[in-house]
Motif scaffolding. Structure first.
Motif, PDB file in Angstrom:
ATOM      1  N   PHE A 163       0.852  -1.194   0.000  1.00 38.83           N
ATOM      2  CA  PHE A 163       0.000   0.000   0.000  1.00 38.83           C
ATOM      3  C   PHE A 163       0.888   1.245   0.000  1.00 38.83           C
ATOM      4  O   PHE A 163       1.168   1.832   1.043  1.00 38.83           O
ATOM      5  N   GLN A 164       1.312   1.619  -1.199  1.00 43.29           N
ATOM      6  CA  GLN A 164       2.225   2.740  -1.352  1.00 43.29           C
ATOM      7  C   GLN A 164       1.678   3.827  -2.260  1.00 43.29           C
ATOM      8  O   GLN A 164       2.379   4.806  -2.538  1.00 43.29           O
ATOM      9  N   ALA A 165       0.452   3.675  -2.765  1.00 43.39           N
ATOM     10  CA  ALA A 165      -0.105   4.668  -3.685  1.00 43.39           C
ATOM     11  C   ALA A 165      -0.325   6.000  -2.983  1.00 43.39           C
ATOM     12  O   ALA A 165      -0.912   6.052  -1.907  1.00 43.39           O
ATOM     13  N   LYS A 166       0.140   7.052  -3.623  1.00 47.96           N
ATOM     14  CA  LYS A 166       0.052   8.382  -3.036  1.00 47.96           C
ATOM     15  C   LYS A 166      -1.302   9.015  -3.316  1.00 47.96           C
ATOM     16  O   LYS A 166      -1.931   8.753  -4.340  1.00 47.96           O
ATOM     17  N   GLY A 167      -1.729   9.869  -2.429  1.00 46.88           N
ATOM     18  CA  GLY A 167      -2.924  10.665  -2.639  1.00 46.88           C
ATOM     19  C   GLY A 167      -2.555  12.072  -3.067  1.00 46.88           C
ATOM     20  O   GLY A 167      -1.381  12.455  -3.106  1.00 46.88           O
ATOM     21  N   ASP A 168      -3.546  12.840  -3.405  1.00 43.48           N
ATOM     22  CA  ASP A 168      -3.314  14.239  -3.759  1.00 43.48           C
ATOM     23  C   ASP A 168      -2.933  15.023  -2.510  1.00 43.48           C
ATOM     24  O   ASP A 168      -3.563  14.872  -1.462  1.00 43.48           O
ATOM     25  N   PRO A 169      -1.894  15.878  -2.569  1.00 44.43           N
ATOM     26  CA  PRO A 169      -1.495  16.656  -1.388  1.00 44.43           C
ATOM     27  C   PRO A 169      -2.595  17.558  -0.852  1.00 44.43           C
ATOM     28  O   PRO A 169      -2.575  17.936   0.320  1.00 44.43           O
ATOM     29  N   THR A 170      -3.555  17.897  -1.698  1.00 44.73           N
ATOM     30  CA  THR A 170      -4.641  18.778  -1.256  1.00 44.73           C
ATOM     31  C   THR A 170      -5.792  18.015  -0.610  1.00 44.73           C
ATOM     32  O   THR A 170      -6.776  18.639  -0.205  1.00 44.73           O
ATOM     33  N   ASN A 171      -5.682  16.682  -0.513  1.00 45.45           N
ATOM     34  CA  ASN A 171      -6.788  15.885   0.018  1.00 45.45           C
ATOM     35  C   ASN A 171      -7.196  16.274   1.439  1.00 45.45           C
ATOM     36  O   ASN A 171      -8.394  16.420   1.721  1.00 45.45           O
ATOM     37  N   PRO A 172      -6.256  16.431   2.385  1.00 42.82           N
ATOM     38  CA  PRO A 172      -6.680  16.803   3.749  1.00 42.82           C
ATOM     39  C   PRO A 172      -7.449  18.122   3.793  1.00 42.82           C
ATOM     40  O   PRO A 172      -8.444  18.245   4.514  1.00 42.82           O
ATOM     41  N   LYS A 173      -6.982  19.099   3.019  1.00 47.81           N
ATOM     42  CA  LYS A 173      -7.669  20.395   2.992  1.00 47.81           C
ATOM     43  C   LYS A 173      -9.073  20.250   2.409  1.00 47.81           C
ATOM     44  O   LYS A 173     -10.051  20.794   2.949  1.00 47.81           O
ATOM     45  N   VAL A 194     -22.192  12.842   3.932  1.00 51.36           N
ATOM     46  CA  VAL A 194     -21.029  13.673   4.256  1.00 51.36           C
ATOM     47  C   VAL A 194     -19.830  12.800   4.603  1.00 51.36           C
ATOM     48  O   VAL A 194     -18.696  13.065   4.178  1.00 51.36           O
ATOM     49  N   LEU A 195     -20.072  11.733   5.365  1.00 58.18           N
ATOM     50  CA  LEU A 195     -18.982  10.833   5.745  1.00 58.18           C
ATOM     51  C   LEU A 195     -18.340  10.199   4.522  1.00 58.18           C
ATOM     52  O   LEU A 195     -17.106  10.132   4.415  1.00 58.18           O
ATOM     53  N   LEU A 196     -19.151   9.743   3.584  1.00 56.18           N
ATOM     54  CA  LEU A 196     -18.607   9.127   2.377  1.00 56.18           C
ATOM     55  C   LEU A 196     -17.853  10.141   1.527  1.00 56.18           C
ATOM     56  O   LEU A 196     -16.793   9.834   0.957  1.00 56.18           O
ATOM     57  N   LEU A 197     -18.385  11.365   1.420  1.00 66.42           N
ATOM     58  CA  LEU A 197     -17.691  12.403   0.652  1.00 66.42           C
ATOM     59  C   LEU A 197     -16.356  12.765   1.289  1.00 66.42           C
ATOM     60  O   LEU A 197     -15.351  12.958   0.592  1.00 66.42           O
ATOM     61  N   VAL A 198     -16.339  12.862   2.600  1.00 64.20           N
ATOM     62  CA  VAL A 198     -15.082  13.172   3.294  1.00 64.20           C
ATOM     63  C   VAL A 198     -14.076  12.046   3.089  1.00 64.20           C
ATOM     64  O   VAL A 198     -12.883  12.293   2.831  1.00 64.20           O
ATOM     65  N   THR A 199     -14.547  10.795   3.184  1.00 62.98           N
ATOM     66  CA  THR A 199     -13.654   9.657   2.982  1.00 62.98           C
ATOM     67  C   THR A 199     -13.092   9.650   1.570  1.00 62.98           C
ATOM     68  O   THR A 199     -11.896   9.420   1.347  1.00 62.98           O
ATOM     69  N   TYR A 200     -13.963   9.913   0.585  1.00 61.96           N
ATOM     70  CA  TYR A 200     -13.488   9.965  -0.805  1.00 61.96           C
ATOM     71  C   TYR A 200     -12.475  11.090  -0.994  1.00 61.96           C
ATOM     72  O   TYR A 200     -11.452  10.918  -1.669  1.00 61.96           O
ATOM     73  N   ALA A 201     -12.755  12.248  -0.406  1.00 62.44           N
ATOM     74  CA  ALA A 201     -11.829  13.374  -0.531  1.00 62.44           C
ATOM     75  C   ALA A 201     -10.468  13.050   0.062  1.00 62.44           C
ATOM     76  O   ALA A 201      -9.430  13.491  -0.447  1.00 62.44           O
ATOM     77  N   LEU A 202     -10.445  12.278   1.131  1.00 62.18           N
ATOM     78  CA  LEU A 202      -9.174  11.909   1.756  1.00 62.18           C
ATOM     79  C   LEU A 202      -8.370  10.945   0.895  1.00 62.18           C
ATOM     80  O   LEU A 202      -7.138  10.989   0.888  1.00 62.18           O
ATOM     81  N   PHE A 203      -9.059  10.079   0.170  1.00 60.10           N
ATOM     82  CA  PHE A 203      -8.369   8.999  -0.534  1.00 60.10           C
ATOM     83  C   PHE A 203      -8.293   9.190  -2.043  1.00 60.10           C
ATOM     84  O   PHE A 203      -7.743   8.330  -2.737  1.00 60.10           O
TER      85      PHE A 203
END
Length: 592
Positions: free
Chosen positions: A132-142, A215-224
């Motif tokens: 599990f080394q795939a990177k996410g977008d750096p803007t995901n947390p924001k 909202v929970l699913l959208l937040v999870t998707y935004a994080l990943f």
């Protein structure tokens, strides 16, 4: 990054075990949502001192969350691995503490079973961590933070507003109503809460729950979510690609389209080959064959595939030739025939014969009407004339969307494209009525890029212009011409023959139906009238289950779905580099 092919077997098996656990839990949650008896058993074990395995809570919301987690883990997302390890680890600690406080095995046998499942899952996560080394977008947390804030505010406003419409809500203060919604959002209870002094209709509780889960699913998707891949061609990248095209551009008729400035590029370690691609919806979609020396193609392909794995993109290729498809296939991609490219060899073309009667008559009819054609390189066209052609091209475009990606340059009149060829068709009064633009295909070939004509002009102008180009091709040193790409050409040709099977006939009928909107059959017939050589083109993919996603991404970039507005790209750099890049940013945001 350790590739999946080279990872130790225990790590690969552990990673797959974690993914399959999440899939099984998602199915159990979904079953619990429709089975009352099973749902009650799960909820019973979730109360008091009992624990159920990780994410097994029963209901559509938990099923959706487990599915999302399984998808992200299957894409080898590092952030998803961390989230699952933290959540399951906390639950594991809770179960261990409970068992230490109540050591009676008979009373807490279910917790021991849960502990065993948790140990297996957490152990699989730990052992498979290198997968599990795939990177996410750096803007995901924001983005996730703003999504949580925005979704929370919307949920609070909607819930409080609905409560205000009920008799129970009007009897309470605004602060009490807001507090109720907040508590409901945090607990996600299944029954109407009685913690306040007024009773609330169950419909409002369900509405707040649905909003919270969304909202929970959208937040999870935004994080990943995967990075968007917006590293477009820089001036240096374009210069290097042009150098490769000068040396090896004759190999692929689609090579020049690699210079689209809404594409990204990755070079081989030697710099002698490159793969151009665009990321749409998590798909890294390459077009045509790699650019450059064929001996260096494997190095560029490996770099592109490694980058796709690193960012959890789905690798795919559209419009690859048979030669390019063979090289891609050696790197683990499967091939599916997409259609055929129509190529006319100038030395073999003739208007004689019964098969060419229709084209021959159309050419003579247009010529008798007084139409003439001028053939020039773009570099030989004065700036004022080019501006006039750009104006007409914008006016004559069929709709607001500029279609084409794998066989379209996406701009017109750029000073760097001076070797492109322009065909201008004028009527008897000297008025411009149609345009054809071709990009270079090596030193002695052309590939069709742009077709425009005045809708009030006579029919047959395009055929007239193509014939004029072929007959005068030697004047500009052209030996072969690539025309339009015919998607599923073999289906139309074989499906209409005597003896065609039922499946082939049915498939042809489906394509004919969709041709009402997308002109699939008309493109095939428009090309077939020139009796060209048909060169097959392929779509390449890593896994069959990704084909729907790849097809959607391909339809987006080609302009068939979620079509962006591209009028600015036709003006090339004359609008300024900064303005062009800003336009591309807006276009790709719309597509994504």
């Amino acid at each position: 990054m350790i590739s999946r092919a080279a990872a130790p077997r225990v790590q690969r098996v552990s990673a797959r075990t974690a993914v399959w656990y999440l899939r099984i839990v998602a199915c159990l949650n979904l079953f619990a949502a429709v089975s009352l008896s099973f749902r009650e058993q799960v909820r019973h074990h979730n109360h008091g001192d009992f624990y159920t395995p990780y994410l097994l809570t029963a209901g559509f919301s938990s099923a959706a969350f487990a599915v999302l987690m399984a998808v992200m883990m299957n894409r080898h997302k590092r952030a998803a691995w961390i989230a699952n390890l933290v959540l399951s680890g906390l639950l594991l600690i809770g179960v261990v503490l409970s068992l230490l406080q109540h050591p009676g095995v008979d009373r807490h046998w279910f917790n021991w079973a849960t502990l065993a499942v948790l140990v297996v899952f957490v152990g699989a996560l730990v052992l498979g961590r290198s997968e599990f080394q795939a990177k996410g977008d750096p803007t995901n947390p924001k983005l996730a933070g703003w999504t949580l804030i925005g979704g929370g505010v919307v949920t609070l406003l909607v819930g409080t507003g609905l409560l205000s419409l009920t008799a129970a809500g009007r009897a309470a203060s605004l602060a009490d109503r807001a507090e109720y919604v907040v508590l409901r959002a945090v607990t996600l209870g299944s029954d109407g809460s009685q913690s306040l002094e007024f009773g609330v209709p169950r419909a409002i509780d369900v509405t707040v729950n649905v909003l919270c889960v969304g909202v929970l699913l959208l937040v999870t998707y935004a994080l990943f979510r995967a990075p968007k891949g917006k590293e477009y061609l820089s001036h240096e990248d374009e210069t290097r690609l042009r150098e490769l095209l000068v040396k090896h551009g004759a190999r692929d008729s689609l090579g020049y389209f690699a210079l689209r400035r809404d594409k990204s590029v990755i070079f081989s370690p030697s710099g002698k080959a490159a793969v151009t691609y665009r990321v749409v919806g998590g798909v890294s979609l390459a077009s045509g064959d790699p650019i450059g020396d064929i001996e260096a193609w494997p190095g560029a392909i490996e770099q592109w595939l490694e980058q796709a794995r690193e960012h959890a993109w789905v690798p795919a290729v559209t419009g690859a030739s048979e030669e390019g498809g063979v090289v891609y296939a050696r790197h683990g991609l499967d091939a599916l025939e997409l259609g055929d490219e129509a190529i006319v060899e100038v030395s073999e073309f003739s208007l004689d014969g019964r098969a060419m009667r229709g084209v021959r008559q159309a050419h003579k009819r247009v010529a008798r009407a007084g139409y003439t054609v001028a053939v020039r390189r773009h570099a030989d066209i004065a700036e004022a004339e080019m501006e006039t052609m750009l104006h007409h091209a914008d006016q004559w475009r069929d709709g607001a969307t500029e279609r084409g990606w794998s066989m379209a340059l996406g701009r017109l009149g750029d000073p760097d494209d001076g070797q492109c060829v322009m065909l201008e068709c004028y009527d008897g009064e000297g008025e411009l009525k149609a345009l054809l633009s071709f990009v270079p295909w090596g030193e002695h070939g052309l590939s069709l890029d742009l077709m425009r004509r005045d809708r009030d002009s006579d029919n047959g102008l395009m055929e007239f212009m193509v014939i004029e180009l072929i007959q005068r091709a030697r004047e500009i040193g052209v030996e072969r011409v690539s025309l339009n790409f015919a998607v599923f050409r073999a289906v139309f040709e074989r499906g209409s023959r005597l003896g065609a099977g039922p499946f082939l006939r049915a498939w042809r009928s489906v394509l004919v139906f969709f041709s009402r909107w997308w002109q699939i059959e008309s493109l095939y017939r428009a090309n077939a009238k020139y009796r060209p050589q048909w060169e097959p083109r392929y779509v390449l993919f890593e896994r069959s289950r990704d084909l729907p996603r790849i097809a959607l991404a391909n339809a987006c970039v080609e302009g068939f779905i979620a079509q962006p507005r591209l009028p600015a790209l036709l003006r090339g750099r004359r609008r300024g580099v900064a303005a062009e890049q800003a336009t591309q940013e807006r276009e790709l945001e719309h597509v994504a």
